[in-house]
Design a protein around this motif. Structure first.
Motif, mmCIF file in Angstrom:
data_model
loop_
_atom_site.group_PDB
_atom_site.id
_atom_site.type_symbol
_atom_site.label_atom_id
_atom_site.label_comp_id
_atom_site.label_asym_id
_atom_site.label_seq_id
_atom_site.Cartn_x
_atom_site.Cartn_y
_atom_site.Cartn_z
ATOM 1 N N GLU A 8 10.984 89.321 60.839
ATOM 2 C CA GLU A 8 10.059 89.379 62.193
ATOM 3 C C GLU A 8 10.596 91.082 62.381
ATOM 4 O O GLU A 8 9.090 91.743 62.148
ATOM 5 C CB GLU A 8 9.278 89.251 63.334
ATOM 6 C CG GLU A 8 8.994 87.045 62.976
ATOM 7 C CD GLU A 8 8.940 86.540 63.770
ATOM 8 O OE1 GLU A 8 7.914 86.756 65.300
ATOM 9 O OE2 GLU A 8 8.881 84.895 63.873
ATOM 10 N N GLY A 9 10.777 91.392 62.346
ATOM 11 C CA GLY A 9 11.944 92.548 63.184
ATOM 12 C C GLY A 9 11.284 93.732 61.839
ATOM 13 O O GLY A 9 10.974 95.176 62.264
ATOM 14 N N VAL A 10 11.424 93.417 60.637
ATOM 15 C CA VAL A 10 11.485 94.053 59.295
ATOM 16 C C VAL A 10 9.924 94.917 59.241
ATOM 17 O O VAL A 10 9.288 95.797 58.879
ATOM 18 C CB VAL A 10 12.185 93.831 58.087
ATOM 19 C CG1 VAL A 10 11.677 94.546 57.214
ATOM 20 C CG2 VAL A 10 13.246 93.599 58.209
ATOM 21 N N LEU A 11 9.134 93.079 59.494
ATOM 22 C CA LEU A 11 7.538 93.649 59.178
ATOM 23 C C LEU A 11 7.092 94.335 60.608
ATOM 24 O O LEU A 11 6.656 95.200 59.613
ATOM 25 C CB LEU A 11 6.959 92.305 58.787
ATOM 26 C CG LEU A 11 7.665 91.245 58.228
ATOM 27 C CD1 LEU A 11 6.301 89.521 58.284
ATOM 28 C CD2 LEU A 11 7.286 92.087 56.752
ATOM 29 N N ARG A 12 7.328 94.295 61.729
ATOM 30 C CA ARG A 12 6.815 94.470 62.603
ATOM 31 C C ARG A 12 7.300 96.607 62.341
ATOM 32 O O ARG A 12 6.089 97.327 62.440
ATOM 33 C CB ARG A 12 7.490 94.539 64.419
ATOM 34 C CG ARG A 12 6.630 93.124 64.335
ATOM 35 C CD ARG A 12 7.224 92.616 66.120
ATOM 36 N NE ARG A 12 6.708 90.730 66.137
ATOM 37 C CZ ARG A 12 6.217 90.770 65.723
ATOM 38 N NH1 ARG A 12 4.956 90.979 65.792
ATOM 39 N NH2 ARG A 12 5.659 89.231 66.505
ATOM 40 N N PRO B 158 15.765 97.807 51.379
ATOM 41 C CA PRO B 158 15.836 96.588 50.299
ATOM 42 C C PRO B 158 14.951 95.066 50.728
ATOM 43 O O PRO B 158 14.544 94.414 50.216
ATOM 44 C CB PRO B 158 17.340 96.142 49.985
ATOM 45 C CG PRO B 158 18.061 97.719 50.667
ATOM 46 C CD PRO B 158 17.124 97.547 51.603
ATOM 47 N N GLN B 159 14.736 95.254 51.962
ATOM 48 C CA GLN B 159 14.553 94.266 52.836
ATOM 49 C C GLN B 159 13.287 94.519 52.673
ATOM 50 O O GLN B 159 11.480 93.347 52.539
ATOM 51 C CB GLN B 159 14.274 94.040 54.190
ATOM 52 C CG GLN B 159 15.527 92.899 54.659
ATOM 53 C CD GLN B 159 16.762 94.370 54.565
ATOM 54 O OE1 GLN B 159 16.495 95.512 54.024
ATOM 55 N NE2 GLN B 159 17.972 94.020 55.776
ATOM 56 N N ARG B 160 12.694 95.710 52.687
ATOM 57 C CA ARG B 160 11.421 96.601 53.035
ATOM 58 C C ARG B 160 10.531 95.792 51.393
ATOM 59 O O ARG B 160 9.560 95.709 50.927
ATOM 60 C CB ARG B 160 10.966 97.771 53.574
ATOM 61 C CG ARG B 160 10.714 96.922 55.224
ATOM 62 C CD ARG B 160 10.553 99.363 55.103
ATOM 63 N NE ARG B 160 10.411 99.207 56.892
ATOM 64 C CZ ARG B 160 10.109 100.280 57.716
ATOM 65 N NH1 ARG B 160 9.812 100.919 57.236
ATOM 66 N NH2 ARG B 160 11.268 99.945 58.564
ATOM 67 N N LEU B 161 11.590 96.620 50.628
ATOM 68 C CA LEU B 161 10.755 95.841 49.057
ATOM 69 C C LEU B 161 10.759 95.073 48.611
ATOM 70 O O LEU B 161 9.781 94.864 48.124
ATOM 71 C CB LEU B 161 11.696 96.516 48.177
ATOM 72 C CG LEU B 161 11.994 98.282 48.575
ATOM 73 C CD1 LEU B 161 13.448 99.082 46.995
ATOM 74 C CD2 LEU B 161 10.640 98.489 46.983
ATOM 75 N N LEU C 202 4.011 85.743 57.476
ATOM 76 C CA LEU C 202 5.169 86.555 56.568
ATOM 77 C C LEU C 202 5.954 86.199 56.423
ATOM 78 O O LEU C 202 6.155 86.897 55.526
ATOM 79 C CB LEU C 202 3.949 87.876 57.029
ATOM 80 C CG LEU C 202 2.443 87.851 56.270
ATOM 81 C CD1 LEU C 202 1.853 88.880 57.074
ATOM 82 C CD2 LEU C 202 1.608 87.594 55.386
ATOM 83 N N ALA C 203 6.698 86.587 57.431
ATOM 84 C CA ALA C 203 7.999 86.862 57.127
ATOM 85 C C ALA C 203 8.981 85.699 56.480
ATOM 86 O O ALA C 203 9.698 85.744 56.400
ATOM 87 C CB ALA C 203 8.910 86.840 58.888
ATOM 88 N N GLU C 204 8.325 84.586 56.692
ATOM 89 C CA GLU C 204 8.783 83.022 55.376
ATOM 90 C C GLU C 204 8.574 83.455 54.866
ATOM 91 O O GLU C 204 9.546 83.111 53.594
ATOM 92 C CB GLU C 204 7.935 81.485 56.578
ATOM 93 C CG GLU C 204 8.573 81.395 57.897
ATOM 94 C CD GLU C 204 7.642 80.051 58.145
ATOM 95 O OE1 GLU C 204 7.052 79.076 57.878
ATOM 96 O OE2 GLU C 204 7.636 79.948 59.967
ATOM 97 N N ILE C 205 7.500 83.723 53.896
ATOM 98 C CA ILE C 205 7.079 83.948 53.204
ATOM 99 C C ILE C 205 8.235 84.419 52.419
ATOM 100 O O ILE C 205 8.454 84.725 51.184
ATOM 101 C CB ILE C 205 5.463 84.344 53.111
ATOM 102 C CG1 ILE C 205 4.484 83.482 53.243
ATOM 103 C CG2 ILE C 205 4.984 85.032 50.897
ATOM 104 C CD1 ILE C 205 2.947 84.011 53.421
#
Length: 721
Positions: free
Chosen positions: A154-158, A127-130, A146-149
């Motif tokens: 940040e771990g999800v984005l990495r 769900p977080q990646r979606l 990007l994590a704030e937006i």
């Protein structure tokens, strides 16, 4: 040996002297790194004769470590910093810090790694990646930004980088901006516009200081007129600064600028990513950014070749900063123009009384645009007396405005309803025991926001979920919303005309320039029938099909005893009225009030602005209020109420005695608890000729307070809470 004096960013230390190592070149304005004990600090080299300091023997001077790779702060900016510190009774270091507002920019050029979506989406996503994929389209920024937006870690984005959903992009942090073309799409101006534009262009070409008050009715084409001066400055190879009061206005302005000059200007505001701030600051400092459009903080950017300053919507109170260095960007812009020897244009349909007085005295040159551009007529204004035409029980929109809304909807035209109060209701109480929801950090009620299902404080940001039961008596389903906010009005519109497409426009909904741009596009494409909004909708927008403006509560701004309450109410309502009928279709404005006889309402109804300003001018003259007298405030605060009270008494007990200075207080501030700090205030009213800053400085300088006490000085205050 070369000795220099540095202004360091520590108000407690004051200026410090250092030695310049052999082979190192510095000049006034150079930004340097210097040692302070075991630490390294940033400082700005200053003229020693302008900055008194304790003399230190030459053999005890420590050498600066290095000079940072940015141009020196220009002399006119250094003079402005000195003036601001003196006029607003602020530490010099605190003002200078505003000029070096991007620490990343001081480290020199280079590259920055940013990330963007690749378009690759695995079959199975968390769900977080979606959520991240949904929110990051057309976005390119650092992982942190990007994590704030996206509202994820940040771990999800990495993890998304590792799986190929995001890709790195190497970006040159100093890449130049496209150059605006002064002749890209020149406007045909009316004779009035041409006359005003020619005068401003002459001043730009002469490179002389001249403040202009561009006083034009709403829809008269003030922007197109001062664009001619902008064009002249670009053609002369100079830089231009345009100040806007709200980030929400930036996007619509950028589009108008791009249509005229072929490219967007450089933006500067708090919503910029750190990489964007770094790039903008450096391009300004090296003279490469030709036109900057920004909020009040852009005023302290280090322009080396400034040729013109424009303050749009110059009457707006958001140009006054109410914390830190409490400066008024409108007045500081005029002073920067003075030091830079360049013209300053203050553009407004409802100028501040102080600006009109300066024009009357001959200090500003007034340029008048008396008619709307292209033959459009000013809207008809009608007063709705709520004592005679009451809304239905439990509603806030009176019958005449209801009928007008329905008519506009049938004709396929747009309407705007204005109420300067965010949320659903300003007060929520229990009908069973009378309990009222109050902020624990401020002496203010919590405002109900039904869209987010929260009770929020609009002063400190404290929020709690709306409870099912009264926290005092435990009774369920007993909470009552008292009074209207814009959310409640939007609900009422949905009941009256359920087929209407309603847009709610407040700082809660337009939280970024992108959302503001989306709203403007929808309104311009007629995807919205009724706009319900706060002061965000009172200025800058041009919607050709908007023909009805309804003011829900014209009396609200007159409450509270504010010095400028009448002027501010007039400005807000006149500005929002100016959104109606800006093209071929005629506009109508309905103002709901319980006091149609009030001077402000009568002036709005008759369209007699000059009569209102004359009456307001005389009232201010009699009261010794600005612009005929001086006001200042001393605000004392502490987390300990007794400590704040004692400090305020100590200040009051040592008050100076001058014939031309009256000191009131100390007394608890109207908002006596704010963000967990108890507040006391002293008000100073002085004659225009008095040196009120010198009086305050000499009064406060000998006094010492406990570490928890803050003493702030507000010169020319706008907020009296």
């Amino acid at each position: 040996m070369n000795r220099i004096r540095c202004l360091v960013f520590n108000a407690a230390l004051g200026p410090l002297d250092y030695r310049v190592p052999e082979g190192v070149e510095v000049e006034p304005g150079s930004v340097v790194v210097a040692p302070l004990g075991p630490r390294q600090i940033i400082g700005v080299v200053w003229e020693a004769e302008r900055l008194p300091a304790t003399e230190v023997p030459a053999n005890k001077l420590r050498p600066i470590l290095h000079v940072l790779p940015v141009p020196p702060l220009p002399a006119p900016l250094r003079r402005l910093i000195e003036w601001c510190a003196d006029y607003y009774v602020a530490p010099l270091a605190a003002v200078a810090r505003m000029a070096l507002s991007s620490s990343a920019a001081l480290r020199g050029g280079g590259t920055v790694t940013e990330y963007r979506l690749t378009g690759h989406e695995p079959a199975r996503l968390t769900p977080q990646r979606l959520q991240a994929i949904d929110l990051l389209h057309d976005q390119q920024a650092t992982i942190r930004e990007l994590a704030e937006i996206a509202g994820v870690s940040e771990g999800v984005l990495r993890g998304m980088v590792n799986t190929g959903i995001l890709e790195p992009v190497l970006v040159d942090s100093d890449r130049p901006y496209p150059e605006p073309d002064p002749h890209f799409a020149e406007h045909d101006l009316s004779p009035d516009q041409r006359g005003a534009a020619d005068r401003m262009v002459t001043a730009v070409k002469a490179h002389e200081f001249q403040p202009f008050l561009l006083d034009g009715v709403t829809g008269s084409g003030k922007t197109e007129t001062y664009f001619e001066a902008v064009s002249a400055a670009i053609e002369a190879g100079r830089q231009v600064l345009v100040l806007l009061p709200e980030i929400a206005l930036t996007q619509s302005f950028l589009k108008r600028f791009e249509a005229r000059f072929g490219v967007a200007p450089v933006s500067w505001h708090s919503s910029l990513k750190s990489s964007e701030r770094r790039r903008a600051w450096r391009q300004v400092a090296f003279g490469e950014a030709k036109v900057v459009v920004g909020a009040r903080s852009a005023l302290f950017l280090p322009f080396p070749r400034l040729g013109l300053i424009v303050v749009d919507e110059a009457h707006e109170i958001s140009f006054k900063q109410d914390d830190g260095v409490r400066y008024n960007a409108r007045d500081v812009a005029v002073m920067r123009g003075h030091f830079e020897k360049v013209p300053v244009i203050l553009a407004s349909a409802t100028p501040a009384l102080e600006s009109l007085q300066m024009a009357e005295a001959g200090r500003y040159e007034r340029l008048v645009l008396p008619a709307r551009f292209g033959g459009a007529s000013l809207p008809e204004i009608h007063i709705v007396d709520l004592r005679e035409k009451q809304p239905e029980r439990g509603r806030w929109i009176a019958p005449p405005l209801v009928e007008a809304l329905k008519e506009r909807l049938e004709r396929g035209e747009q309407s705007l309803l204005f109420l300067n109060r965010r949320g659903y209701a300003p007060l929520t109480l229990c009908r069973h025991c009378g309990f009222r929801f109050q902020c624990p950090n401020c002496s203010a009620w919590l405002v109900e926001h039904r869209l987010s299902r929260r009770l929020a404080c609009h002063h400190c940001g404290h929020e709690v979920p709306t409870p099912e039961r009264c926290p005092e008596c435990g009774e369920p389903d007993c909470l009552v919303a008292c009074g209207p906010g814009v959310e409640r009005i939007a609900d009422e519109v949905a009941e009256i005309v359920p087929e209407a497409r309603v847009a709610l426009v407040t700082s809660d909904t337009l939280t970024s320039p992108a959302k503001a741009a989306e709203f403007v596009e929808m309104a311009a494409n007629k995807a919205i029938d009724v706009i319900v909004g706060t002061q965000l909708v009172t200025k800058g927008y041009h919607f050709p099909d908007l023909t009805l403006v309804g003011v829900i509560d014209a009396d609200m701004g007159l409450e509270g005893g504010d010095l400028r309450a009448a002027e501010r109410t007039y400005q807000q309502i006149a500005q929002v009225a100016g959104r109606a009928g800006r093209a071929e279709k005629p506009g109508e404005v309905l103002i709901q009030t319980r006091h149609p006889e009030a001077a402000v309402i009568a002036a709005l109804a008759s369209g007699d602005r000059d009569a209102f300003y004359e009456a307001e001018t005389e009232a201010r003259r009699d009261a010794g209020a600005p612009p005929f007298g001086r006001w200042a405030a001393i605000i004392v605060s502490s987390e300990d109420e007794a400590e704040a009270k004692e400090a305020a008494r100590a200040i009051g007990g040592t008050r100076p005695d001058f014939n031309d200075v009256m000191i009131l207080g100390p007394a608890p501030a109207p908002l006596s608890l704010l963000r967990g700090r108890y507040r006391y205030r002293l008000l100073i009213n002085a004659r225009r000729s008095s040196e009120v800053q010198k009086v305050i400085r000499e009064w406060l300088e000998p006094l010492r307070f406990p570490p928890g006490v803050r003493v702030a000085v507000d010169i020319d205050p706008y907020s009296f809470v």
